[in-house]
Design an enzyme around this catalytic site. Sequence first.
Site, PDB file in Angstrom:
ATOM      1  CG  ASP A 158      -1.877   1.234   1.205  1.00 40.75           C
ATOM      2  OD1 ASP A 158      -2.406   1.557   0.118  1.00 40.75           O
ATOM      3  OD2 ASP A 158      -2.053   1.885   2.243  1.00 40.75           O
ATOM      4  CB  SER A 159       0.130   4.744  -0.832  1.00 37.64           C
ATOM      5  OG  SER A 159      -1.022   4.857  -0.017  1.00 37.64           O
ATOM      6  CB  CYS A 161      -2.993   0.674  -2.771  1.00 30.78           C
ATOM      7  SG  CYS A 161      -3.012   2.424  -3.185  1.00 30.78           S
ATOM      8  CD  GLU A 200       0.051   6.873   5.584  1.00 30.78           C
ATOM      9  OE1 GLU A 200       1.261   6.869   5.854  1.00 30.78           O
ATOM     10  OE2 GLU A 200      -0.610   5.827   5.412  1.00 30.78           O
ATOM     11  CB  CYS A 207      -9.507   4.611   0.093  1.00 28.29           C
ATOM     12  SG  CYS A 207      -7.924   5.058   0.845  1.00 28.29           S
ATOM     13  CG  HIS A 241      -5.225   4.913   4.184  1.00 24.50           C
ATOM     14  ND1 HIS A 241      -4.629   4.433   3.059  1.00 24.50           N
ATOM     15  CD2 HIS A 241      -4.227   5.420   4.954  1.00 24.50           C
ATOM     16  CE1 HIS A 241      -3.315   4.644   3.133  1.00 24.50           C
ATOM     17  NE2 HIS A 241      -3.049   5.241   4.275  1.00 24.50           N
TER      18      HIS A 241
HETATM   19  N1  DGL Z   1      -4.879   3.039   0.645  1.00 22.04           N
HETATM   20  C1  DGL Z   1      -4.810   3.744  -0.613  1.00 22.04           C
HETATM   21  C2  DGL Z   1      -6.053   3.381  -1.424  1.00 22.04           C
HETATM   22  O1  DGL Z   1      -6.645   2.337  -1.179  1.00 22.04           O
HETATM   23  C3  DGL Z   1      -4.607   5.193  -0.328  1.00 22.04           C
HETATM   24  C4  DGL Z   1      -4.047   5.927  -1.489  1.00 22.04           C
HETATM   25  C5  DGL Z   1      -3.340   7.187  -1.139  1.00 22.04           C
HETATM   26  O2  DGL Z   1      -2.192   7.090  -0.706  1.00 22.04           O
HETATM   27  O3  DGL Z   1      -3.900   8.262  -1.380  1.00 22.04           O
HETATM   28  O4  DGL Z   1      -6.453   4.076  -2.329  1.00 22.04           O
END
Ligand code: DGL
Length: 270
Positions: A7-8, A70, A162, A194, A196
């Site tokens: 993931d990011s 992600c 984050e 998302c 997150h």
């Molecule tokens: N968890 C990522 C997603 O599912 C977040 C992306 C981001 O870093 O903006 O889209």
Amino acid sequence: MAVGIFDSGLGGLTVLDAVAKRLPDVPLVYLGDSAHAPYGVRTPDDIYNLTTSATQRLFDEGCDLVILACNTASAAALRRMQENWVPQGKRVLGVFVPMIEALTERQWGDNSPPREVAAKHVALFATPATVASRAFQRELAFRAVGVDVEAQACGGVVDAIEDGDMILADALVRSHVDALMRKMPQPDAAILGCTHYPLMETEFQAALGPDVKVFSQANLVAESLADYLARRPEMVGPGLESAFLTTGDPVKVSARATQFLRRQITFTAA
Ligand code: DGL
């Protein structure tokens, strides 16, 4: 034997947690690209370049199969990666497929004509890049008719999570839900598009009200991975150790991850 989860940043931990519960014997190597989060405000080229280099890092770690946990990377980079980049013998899967299967009540490979499904008014909450890609609407339209999708780009929520600023994340969730409900007053389903956002699932459900069914990806992805590995057991790669890697500050990232998953998580530098 290890599977990579990317993931990011921290959001993919929601998927990792569900996968670890569903497949407790499979070592998982997690890579969070916190140094470059959020991805959701980046261009598709940028997302592609960051995602391929993170995925390569997971291949180097002994993973033959990498899950892009992600949505932004799945929407903006996955198809291009599968067409042009993924090396022979490796696989990269995203998080869209299980969600679309659940919503449309059918398997991905079912090529019968689109048909009516239970959900008629669907609210999609996702990052700006995922919303701009329209990937979700496109995949849905192949399979379902009569579904009205209203998408809300939830700027700022990933940054707040984050940063560990859950008060700001809560306020942003409420304002994004309000904005969505001005466009679609009575959704019957909401998609947390998302990884997150499940960390804020209670807040989303509270703002949406009890009548809206909230679809969240973690368990759907874990179930679909278990099914995939039962069919393709050879795709569990040669790595033997679970690990948590980050491109960000391992101390900070470990503290947040421990708080989110309510168990000790120790990241090391990627
Ligand atoms: N968890 C990522 C997603 O599912 C977040 C992306 C981001 O870093 O903006 O889209």
